[in-house]
Design a protein around this motif. Structure first.
Motif, PDB file in Angstrom:
ATOM      1  N   ARG A   1      27.800  -3.380 -36.393  1.00 39.97           N
ATOM      2  CA  ARG A   1      28.765  -3.027 -37.432  1.00 39.97           C
ATOM      3  C   ARG A   1      28.545  -1.594 -37.920  1.00 39.97           C
ATOM      4  O   ARG A   1      29.498  -0.835 -38.100  1.00 39.97           O
ATOM      5  N   LYS A   2      27.289  -1.198 -38.107  1.00 33.72           N
ATOM      6  CA  LYS A   2      26.988   0.170 -38.544  1.00 33.72           C
ATOM      7  C   LYS A   2      27.484   1.185 -37.525  1.00 33.72           C
ATOM      8  O   LYS A   2      28.065   2.206 -37.888  1.00 33.72           O
ATOM      9  N   MET A   3      27.261   0.904 -36.233  1.00 29.32           N
ATOM     10  CA  MET A   3      27.739   1.810 -35.180  1.00 29.32           C
ATOM     11  C   MET A   3      29.262   1.859 -35.162  1.00 29.32           C
ATOM     12  O   MET A   3      29.859   2.930 -35.026  1.00 29.32           O
TER      13      MET A   3
ATOM     14  N   LEU B   1      31.383   1.269 -37.664  1.00 27.37           N
ATOM     15  CA  LEU B   1      31.862   2.017 -38.832  1.00 27.37           C
ATOM     16  C   LEU B   1      31.610   3.516 -38.679  1.00 27.37           C
ATOM     17  O   LEU B   1      32.427   4.330 -39.110  1.00 27.37           O
ATOM     18  N   ALA B   2      30.496   3.882 -38.054  1.00 25.63           N
ATOM     19  CA  ALA B   2      30.206   5.298 -37.826  1.00 25.63           C
ATOM     20  C   ALA B   2      31.242   5.909 -36.884  1.00 25.63           C
ATOM     21  O   ALA B   2      31.691   7.048 -37.096  1.00 25.63           O
TER      22      ALA B   2
ATOM     23  N   CYS C   1      24.820  -6.808 -37.695  1.00 21.98           N
ATOM     24  CA  CYS C   1      24.690  -5.732 -38.686  1.00 21.98           C
ATOM     25  C   CYS C   1      24.545  -4.356 -38.023  1.00 21.98           C
ATOM     26  O   CYS C   1      25.192  -3.401 -38.436  1.00 21.98           O
ATOM     27  N   GLU C   2      23.703  -4.240 -37.018  1.00 21.87           N
ATOM     28  CA  GLU C   2      23.498  -2.953 -36.349  1.00 21.87           C
ATOM     29  C   GLU C   2      24.755  -2.507 -35.611  1.00 21.87           C
ATOM     30  O   GLU C   2      25.124  -1.337 -35.629  1.00 21.87           O
TER      31      GLU C   2
ATOM     32  N   HIS D   1      32.651  -6.582 -46.366  1.00 18.05           N
ATOM     33  CA  HIS D   1      32.239  -5.824 -45.184  1.00 18.05           C
ATOM     34  C   HIS D   1      33.383  -5.742 -44.185  1.00 18.05           C
ATOM     35  O   HIS D   1      34.138  -6.699 -44.030  1.00 18.05           O
TER      36      HIS D   1
END
Length: 90
Positions: A61-63, A65-66, A58-59, A51
């Motif tokens: 990280r998603k933002m 990466l976006a 986790c949330e 990752h």
């Protein structure tokens, strides 16, 4: 032209590369990726980690990466070092 540079050598370039493959992961890698991307390079970050930002929530990280993906920075993760060169796009 393909060149392999250290981080210091990469910062000392006299021109901005059109494409950059950055091997490794960490704060300085993300900073260099963002800098080159901002200056016009197509950037791919390659590493053996599972990752990006594994210590982030986790949330979040998603933002994160976006945001990086929207800027055009892509990642090739879970790559073994010995087979890395064969799998890199030219």
């Amino acid at each position: 032209m393909k060149r392999v540079l250290s981080s210091i050598g990469a910062l000392s370039l006299g021109e901005i590369p059109t494409k950059a493959i950055i091997v490794g992961y960490g704060h300085s890698i993300i900073e260099m990726s963002l800098m080159w991307n901002h200056l016009g390079s197509k950037v791919i970050v390659v590493d053996s980690v599972i990752h990006v930002a594994p210590n982030m929530d986790c949330e979040f990280r998603k933002m994160f990466l976006a945001i990086l993906a929207k800027k055009g920075i892509s990642f090739m993760l879970k790559k073994k070092w010995l087979k890395l060169i064969e799998q890199l796009p030219v």
